[in-house]
Design a protein around this motif. Structure first.
Motif, PDB file in Angstrom:
ATOM      1  N   UNK A   7      32.177 -67.982  36.499  1.00 61.10           N
ATOM      2  CA  UNK A   7      31.839 -68.213  35.106  1.00 61.10           C
ATOM      3  C   UNK A   7      33.038 -68.341  34.195  1.00 61.10           C
ATOM      4  N   UNK A   8      34.120 -68.923  34.709  1.00 60.89           N
ATOM      5  CA  UNK A   8      35.351 -69.087  33.938  1.00 60.89           C
ATOM      6  C   UNK A   8      35.461 -70.546  33.515  1.00 60.89           C
ATOM      7  N   UNK A   9      35.418 -70.781  32.219  1.00 56.69           N
ATOM      8  CA  UNK A   9      35.504 -72.152  31.721  1.00 56.69           C
ATOM      9  C   UNK A   9      36.945 -72.638  31.648  1.00 56.69           C
ATOM     10  N   UNK A  10      37.858 -71.743  31.255  1.00 50.43           N
ATOM     11  CA  UNK A  10      39.259 -72.114  31.054  1.00 50.43           C
ATOM     12  C   UNK A  10      40.145 -71.003  31.589  1.00 50.43           C
ATOM     13  N   UNK A  11      41.271 -71.397  32.177  1.00 51.39           N
ATOM     14  CA  UNK A  11      42.212 -70.415  32.710  1.00 51.39           C
ATOM     15  C   UNK A  11      43.618 -70.776  32.256  1.00 51.39           C
ATOM     16  N   UNK A  12      44.334 -69.788  31.740  1.00 51.41           N
ATOM     17  CA  UNK A  12      45.734 -69.969  31.358  1.00 51.41           C
ATOM     18  C   UNK A  12      46.559 -69.392  32.495  1.00 51.41           C
ATOM     19  N   UNK A  13      47.179 -70.291  33.247  1.00 50.57           N
ATOM     20  CA  UNK A  13      47.810 -69.946  34.515  1.00 50.57           C
ATOM     21  C   UNK A  13      49.238 -69.456  34.311  1.00 50.57           C
ATOM     22  N   UNK A  14      49.667 -68.567  35.196  1.00 49.73           N
ATOM     23  CA  UNK A  14      51.037 -68.069  35.159  1.00 49.73           C
ATOM     24  C   UNK A  14      51.504 -67.760  36.568  1.00 49.73           C
TER      25      UNK A  14
END
Length: 345
Positions: free
Chosen positions: A50-57
């Protein structure tokens, strides 16, 4: 169950970064084997969780395993170029925190300018310590000025402690929490939270021990610096915190009681947290009895949307209830008295 979370603590492992780690014999950073990662796998996990957007690192060790600054700069640039291209190819799904070649402050400041100004990075990721130099130590003002000028979001991610590990205790299990706490302590103790107020620091994994031990640490800082005890506590509470591996019935009460309204964000820690762990902590967040739907929605989406508007809109933060504010004032007065007594000893 939410289907449009904004995940501020999800990792990527670009091929060039994986190759560099393996070339230096690093296959289990933090005591956990490097997981498999691809953009397609990330999107699959996001659909399931249920994750629409992810800020990756990039996780620990970042580029700190490279003692040569030129090599660290080259790798950081390559990682950031890869992440920027990935975000451009998947608008609205991926963002990224830029990797900086710490502990070289000048090189890190230069890459922060490039990543934030030219690559449209959503912020930067900084380790609690880089080769033993802690975030918040003296001599890092050139970097903080760059970040403050741009009102940057900074994800503070833990690293291995600059000491021998204890046999049988992998660093990610306990040492990581202390590493984040040490960095937060220095950011407050050395006045960085006050001198650079536009930087939004996000402490990974619910801030390590910060919510639980903030009053104890504040007494120490008051003794060291003579600062106002209430100011010190407010500096600690004004951090943002993510829920990666921390949305449990034991950790959430302390975090929610301590953090300012709107300062708790959703984090999955995938792929270092395997998919079953992601689902476990997601369920913990939804089953926690002391969150109403508005507060839960804030953690899962709207609090992050306030920091990263390109991923969605955010509702205004509610005022703290009158009773809660009154209770907070009473605690502040009591803490002032304790701090005064402690400094007279």
């Amino acid at each position: 169950m939410s289907s449009n979370r904004i995940d501020v603590h999800q990792h990527l492992i670009p091929p060039i970064y994986l190759d560099a780690l393996r070339a230096h014999g690093i296959d289990a950073p933090g005591g956990r084997e490097l997981p498999e990662w691809t953009p397609e796998a990330a999107l699959g996990l996001m659909a399931e969780a249920g994750i629409a957007s992810a800020i990756l690192s990039v996780s620990t060790p970042g580029t700190a395993f490279l003692a040569d600054t030129a090599e660290a700069v080259e790798l950081a640039r390559a990682v950031n170029d890869y992440a920027a291209k990935l975000a451009a190819e998947h608008p609205g799904r991926f963002g990224f925190f830029a990797t900086l070649p710490m502990p070289d402050v000048a090189a890190a400041a230069a890459e922060a300018r490039r990543a934030l100004d030219d690559l449209a990075a959503d912020g930067v990721v900084l380790l609690g310590n880089s080769r033993g130099t802690y975030l918040g130590a003296e001599g890092q003002d050139d970097l903080f000025r760059v970040l403050d000028d741009r009102s940057a979001v900074v994800l503070v991610h833990p690293a291995d402690l600059p000491a021998e590990t204890v046999p049988g205790i992998p660093p990610f299990a306990a040492d990581f929490l202390l590493d984040t706490t040490r960095a937060a302590y220095l950011l407050v103790r050395n006045g960085i939270r006050r001198r650079y107020p536009r930087i939004r620091f996000v402490l990974g994994h619910a801030g390590g021990f910060v919510p639980y031990a903030a009053h104890r640490m504040a007494l120490s800082i008051v003794n060291q610096t003579g600062a106002s005890p209430v100011d010190v506590l407010e500096d600690f509470a004004s951090f943002y915190f993510d829920t990666a591996l921390s949305a449990s019935a034991a950790a959430l009460p302390s975090l929610l009681a301590f953090a300012e309204p709107g300062h708790v964000l959703y984090g999955s820690d995938w792929p270092f947290a395997p998919e079953p762990a992601v689902h476990y902590f997601n369920a913990g967040l939804h089953e926690f009895p002391h969150l109403d739907e508005s507060a839960r929605r804030g953690i899962e989406r709207t609090n992050a949307a306030a920091l990263f508007p390109r991923f969605g809109t955010a509702a205004p933060l509610p005022e703290a209830p009158l009773l809660a504010r009154a209770r907070r004032r009473l605690k502040q007065r009591a803490f002032r008295a304790v701090a005064r007594a402690a400094t007279k000893r």
